[in-house]
Design a protein around this motif. Structure first.
Motif, PDB file in Angstrom:
ATOM      1  N   TRP A 258      29.133  18.880 -72.001  1.00  0.00           N
ATOM      2  CA  TRP A 258      29.665  19.627 -70.926  1.00  0.00           C
ATOM      3  C   TRP A 258      28.729  19.754 -69.791  1.00  0.00           C
ATOM      4  O   TRP A 258      29.124  19.475 -68.342  1.00  0.00           O
ATOM      5  N   ALA A 259      27.424  19.874 -69.966  1.00  0.00           N
ATOM      6  CA  ALA A 259      26.289  19.891 -68.844  1.00  0.00           C
ATOM      7  C   ALA A 259      26.333  18.851 -68.126  1.00  0.00           C
ATOM      8  O   ALA A 259      26.397  18.720 -66.864  1.00  0.00           O
ATOM      9  N   ALA A 260      26.443  17.562 -68.456  1.00  0.00           N
ATOM     10  CA  ALA A 260      26.479  16.418 -68.031  1.00  0.00           C
ATOM     11  C   ALA A 260      27.559  16.076 -67.176  1.00  0.00           C
ATOM     12  O   ALA A 260      27.525  15.676 -66.065  1.00  0.00           O
ATOM     13  N   THR A 261      28.727  16.675 -67.735  1.00  0.00           N
ATOM     14  CA  THR A 261      30.177  16.540 -66.921  1.00  0.00           C
ATOM     15  C   THR A 261      30.031  17.561 -65.693  1.00  0.00           C
ATOM     16  O   THR A 261      30.372  16.911 -64.552  1.00  0.00           O
ATOM     17  N   VAL A 262      29.567  18.654 -65.804  1.00  0.00           N
ATOM     18  CA  VAL A 262      29.406  19.548 -64.459  1.00  0.00           C
ATOM     19  C   VAL A 262      28.517  18.841 -63.511  1.00  0.00           C
ATOM     20  O   VAL A 262      28.821  18.850 -62.324  1.00  0.00           O
ATOM     21  N   GLU A 263      27.494  18.323 -64.070  1.00  0.00           N
ATOM     22  CA  GLU A 263      26.382  17.695 -63.142  1.00  0.00           C
ATOM     23  C   GLU A 263      27.149  16.400 -62.224  1.00  0.00           C
ATOM     24  O   GLU A 263      27.114  16.223 -61.235  1.00  0.00           O
ATOM     25  N   GLU A 264      28.024  15.616 -62.836  1.00  0.00           N
ATOM     26  CA  GLU A 264      28.760  14.850 -62.339  1.00  0.00           C
ATOM     27  C   GLU A 264      29.797  15.245 -61.422  1.00  0.00           C
ATOM     28  O   GLU A 264      30.064  14.696 -60.281  1.00  0.00           O
ATOM     29  N   LEU A 265      30.373  16.274 -61.747  1.00  0.00           N
ATOM     30  CA  LEU A 265      31.223  17.051 -60.905  1.00  0.00           C
ATOM     31  C   LEU A 265      30.743  17.448 -59.646  1.00  0.00           C
ATOM     32  O   LEU A 265      31.470  17.574 -58.612  1.00  0.00           O
ATOM     33  N   LEU A 266      29.728  17.771 -59.846  1.00  0.00           N
ATOM     34  CA  LEU A 266      28.852  18.597 -58.817  1.00  0.00           C
ATOM     35  C   LEU A 266      28.533  17.417 -57.738  1.00  0.00           C
ATOM     36  O   LEU A 266      27.874  17.744 -56.595  1.00  0.00           O
ATOM     37  N   ASP A 267      28.533  16.190 -57.913  1.00  0.00           N
ATOM     38  CA  ASP A 267      28.087  15.216 -57.275  1.00  0.00           C
ATOM     39  C   ASP A 267      28.758  15.137 -55.687  1.00  0.00           C
ATOM     40  O   ASP A 267      29.927  15.227 -55.758  1.00  0.00           O
ATOM     41  N   GLY A 268      27.918  15.012 -54.761  1.00  0.00           N
ATOM     42  CA  GLY A 268      28.549  15.202 -53.361  1.00  0.00           C
ATOM     43  C   GLY A 268      28.244  16.648 -52.786  1.00  0.00           C
ATOM     44  O   GLY A 268      28.540  16.670 -51.704  1.00  0.00           O
ATOM     45  N   CYS A 269      28.094  17.623 -53.600  1.00  0.00           N
ATOM     46  CA  CYS A 269      27.995  18.843 -53.209  1.00  0.00           C
ATOM     47  C   CYS A 269      26.599  19.168 -52.593  1.00  0.00           C
ATOM     48  O   CYS A 269      25.669  18.687 -52.958  1.00  0.00           O
TER      49      CYS A 269
END
Length: 301
Positions: A258-269
């Protein structure tokens, strides 16, 4: 600055089955988490950083409708440097709810009580949050300086919207993004209702619990991205907070995935936006700024 590396898990659970049974764990499918979990187990599980940040503080959340469980969580927070706040339980329907809150706050670790929660997702009354006795209890909660964690399923979001409208002074946080029906695949109603709830300025939202609403075995980041896009546009990063929903998250991949997924979702922020989601929003809502205390705090590193 110390908090520039902070990572706050705004939603996790602990339980000791030798001390207190968790009846909900008897439901089929919960076998992998049908055991005792402690904060030390969380530290062992949460080894992956997010955006270079490693876990520094957590918010532990109640599981059952039990004042004794809340007492135990508060005592645990007093002794464990990882826990920065507790979301407890008190009977919102009781005229004595204020006295119960006062009693909890006067006991060991009472200063860590920052919000209360009720498992509304298990209530069949579509207007449970609008019951007069519940509204009275929630007003008392707010008057005691506490927030309220809203745990509803997507079809119950209208209750949350009415709550936010009727009690604009009560700080609210939506747990698990209102449980979008990811496995079913149609997010239309959920999206409309979440955007309406986000229109109330006192509401925050936890980016948590999404993987267990998706297909536990087959979910991908792309499956979750439509939910993230709605949350980011509706609430903005300053009203979103990361939560793991560990150990429930172990049913669908665990803390690190889940942590890896959140990091990917935050890409571009931006850096400021990432800080808000990973630490800032939770720190402000749950008042995690260190206070004078005898327990040792986890240092930033």
């Amino acid at each position: 600055m110390c908090d520039a590396r902070a990572l706050v898990d705004a939603h996790h659970h602990v339980w000791d089955l030798d001390v207190r049974p968790q009846p909900w764990l008897d439901e089929p499918g919960h076998e992998p988490i049908r055991r005792t979990f402690s904060p030390r187990d969380l530290l062992s599980a949460a080894t992956r950083p997010i955006a270079g940040r490693r876990l520094t503080s957590t918010v532990v959340v109640q599981c059952v409708a039990s004042v004794p469980e809340t007492r135990d969580l508060l005592a645990l927070a007093a002794d464990d440097p990882l826990i920065g706040a507790v979301v407890g339980w008190a009977d919102l329907t009781s005229p004595a709810v204020g006295d119960v809150i006062d009693e909890l706050r006067s006991g060991p670790g009472g200063s860590y009580l920052r919000a209360v929660r009720h498992v509304v997702q298990g209530e069949t009354d579509p207007n449970w949050l609008q019951r007069p006795e519940v509204e009275r209890g929630l007003r008392t909660t707010g008057e005691r300086g506490l927030g309220y964690d809203v745990l509803v399923r997507s079809h119950q979001l209208p209750q949350a919207i009415r709550l936010a409208q009727r009690l604009p002074e009560l700080p609210l946080v939506l747990d698990h993004a209102g449980k979008p029906p990811l496995a079913a695949g149609d997010l239309t109603d959920w999206s409309r209702l979440v955007r309406a709830l986000a229109g109330r300025p006192q509401v925050r939202c936890k980016v948590s619990g999404l993987i267990t609403e998706a297909d536990h075995e087959k979910w991908t980041v792309d499956d979750l991205r439509p939910v993230w896009d709605v949350l980011l546009s509706a609430f903005g990063p300053d009203r979103l907070m990361f939560g793991s929903d560990w150990p429930v998250a172990d049913l669908a991949g665990g803390w690190n995935r889940w942590a890896a997924t959140v990091e990917e979702l935050l890409d571009g922020c931006s850096g400021a936006e990432i800080h808000a989601v990973l630490a800032g929003t939770a720190t402000a809502f749950y008042r995690l700024t260190p206070e004078p205390t005898t327990k040792e705090r986890t240092p930033c590193s």
